[in-house]
Design an enzyme around this catalytic site. Sequence first.
Site, PDB file in Angstrom:
ATOM      1  N   HIS A   1      -1.359   2.438  11.421  1.00  0.00           N
ATOM      2  CA  HIS A   1      -2.208   2.802  10.287  1.00  0.00           C
ATOM      3  C   HIS A   1      -3.354   1.814  10.170  1.00  0.00           C
ATOM      4  CE1 HIS A   1      -3.374   4.159   6.288  1.00  0.00           C
ATOM      5  NE2 HIS A   1      -3.445   2.881   5.941  1.00  0.00           N
TER       6      HIS A   1
ATOM      7  N   ASP B   1       2.026   9.135  -5.330  1.00  0.00           N
ATOM      8  CA  ASP B   1       0.901   8.267  -4.990  1.00  0.00           C
ATOM      9  C   ASP B   1      -0.419   9.013  -5.104  1.00  0.00           C
ATOM     10  OD1 ASP B   1      -0.497   5.930  -3.819  1.00  0.00           O
ATOM     11  OD2 ASP B   1      -0.919   7.412  -2.280  1.00  0.00           O
TER      12      ASP B   1
ATOM     13  N   ARG C   1      -5.858   5.861 -10.833  1.00  0.00           N
ATOM     14  CA  ARG C   1      -6.329   4.464 -10.710  1.00  0.00           C
ATOM     15  C   ARG C   1      -7.812   4.429 -10.380  1.00  0.00           C
ATOM     16  NH1 ARG C   1      -3.115   2.830  -6.054  1.00  0.00           N
ATOM     17  NH2 ARG C   1      -4.310   0.916  -6.102  1.00  0.00           N
TER      18      ARG C   1
ATOM     19  N   SER D   1       0.994   1.815  -2.582  1.00  0.00           N
ATOM     20  CA  SER D   1       0.356   3.105  -2.349  1.00  0.00           C
ATOM     21  C   SER D   1       0.317   3.416  -0.842  1.00  0.00           C
ATOM     22  CB  SER D   1      -1.057   3.066  -2.941  1.00  0.00           C
ATOM     23  OG  SER D   1      -1.847   4.101  -2.449  1.00  0.00           O
TER      24      SER D   1
ATOM     25  N   LYS E   1       3.195   6.153   1.571  1.00  0.00           N
ATOM     26  CA  LYS E   1       2.800   7.251   2.456  1.00  0.00           C
ATOM     27  C   LYS E   1       3.324   7.018   3.874  1.00  0.00           C
ATOM     28  CE  LYS E   1      -1.437   6.662   0.906  1.00  0.00           C
ATOM     29  NZ  LYS E   1      -2.473   6.580  -0.087  1.00  0.00           N
TER      30      LYS E   1
HETATM   31  N1  URA Z   1      -5.789   3.166   0.013  1.00  0.00           N
HETATM   32  C1  URA Z   1      -4.670   3.741  -0.463  1.00  0.00           C
HETATM   33  O1  URA Z   1      -4.093   4.620   0.161  1.00  0.00           O
HETATM   34  N2  URA Z   1      -4.209   3.319  -1.665  1.00  0.00           N
HETATM   35  C2  URA Z   1      -4.802   2.359  -2.391  1.00  0.00           C
HETATM   36  O2  URA Z   1      -4.326   2.024  -3.451  1.00  0.00           O
HETATM   37  C3  URA Z   1      -5.973   1.779  -1.868  1.00  0.00           C
HETATM   38  C4  URA Z   1      -6.448   2.201  -0.650  1.00  0.00           C
END
Ligand code: URA
Length: 434
Positions: free
Chosen positions: A82, A161, A168, A183, A187
């Site tokens: 990632h 999320d 957010r 977050s 994922k």
């Molecule tokens: N990318 C994400 O997936 N989550 C965040 O909180 C910030 C950047």
Amino acid sequence: MRMYDLIMKKRNGFALDQEEIAFMITEYTAGRIPDYQMSAMMMAIYFQGMTEEETAVLTMAMANSGEMLDLSGIEGIKVDKHSTGGVGDKTSIALTPMVAACGIKIAKMSGKGLGHTGGTIDKLESFAGFSTEITSEHFISQVNRIGVSIMGQTLDLAPADKKLYALRDVTATVDNMSLIASSIMSKKLAAGADAIILDVKTGSGAFMKKEEDAFALAKEMVKLGKHAGRKTTAIVSDMDQPLGFAVGNALEVKEAIETLKGNGPKDFTELCMTLGAHMLIAGEKAENMEQARKMLKEVIEDGRALAKLAEFVEAQGGDREFVYQPSKLPQAALVEEILSEQEGYIEKITCDEIGICSLILGGGRETKESQIDLAVGFILHKKVGDHVKVGEALATIHANDRDKLNTAKERFLKAYTFCKQPVPSGKLIKGIIS
Ligand code: URA
């Protein structure tokens, strides 16, 4: 349990327990906690922080909030990679076939990118016919057969999320380290791989502008991955200038193909080698970095990495000939050099500005519905530390619209800063956390 009491508890600086976090995430995902209460909670977390334990519990609660990708039908260790994202980041296009050619299993579910240039899927769509709309059966059997597949986002991974991140984003509560780490990792955990290699970018083109923040995020995410029983390593890498020379979807694919032939830019090749070596070690195909790098070098030199890309493209309906004849990739109508108006050493390239220039040309998506122009973008000829004379080409711009070309060109020139003395080019790999 009442959300009001949990907000007050966090506001007053106390840690929430597992049951409380689980309640908050389940109820919010189901729409039974309103956005205004969750906004207050996010702000309380922003100011009071979260303990390591709370962050781990939040991550698992979000990872479990929807469907989980089941990769149990795939034999062997599944390794995921990632990147926190950046300009010219075409790493997955070259790295995936490199490591798959060494025997690593890559099973990725991916969404379309929202950003300066497209995401991996958009870039792969530069191969005519390539599709990620495949069934789960096709996905699993393809990974077992050739070692790699990318499927479009059909499952609802970590919906908590998705909802929280959107909230957010509009309540000034994104930049809290625990919230960002949980977050991203929720994922990744829902995506099912056994091992995760994270490329955390830092610099003007990255989400984390400051190096110390990138390291803090990397450490936090590695801890979360390990806590969830996944082998996790983070590489902190430079994004203070675009990665490689190409910025723009098809142009980046072409550069990734060149890299698989051994002719890639030095920085991009080195990043692929470093990330790839860690993937081979995590996937137990190599015992140490030296052995892993040797394996990667071999698959590039003997053509197996390039052949793996062709096999991957074909398995998902794309034209494999594009891999061997990149001139078949989408081409822009207007191709012009951008000439330097100054002389000197390049001191700085404001990286996110180059990304915005690519977006202006149509290479990225401003909204989910935007149509991407795969052909447009830039090939940089000069990077930080290089000397340039007046009238020398800084880059080549590829565009399909004269007005957009002019606007992007003007802005591109302003992204470069020059100085009279030689400047060292920045360090690519800033550190590794495992
Ligand atoms: N990318 C994400 O997936 N989550 C965040 O909180 C910030 C950047």
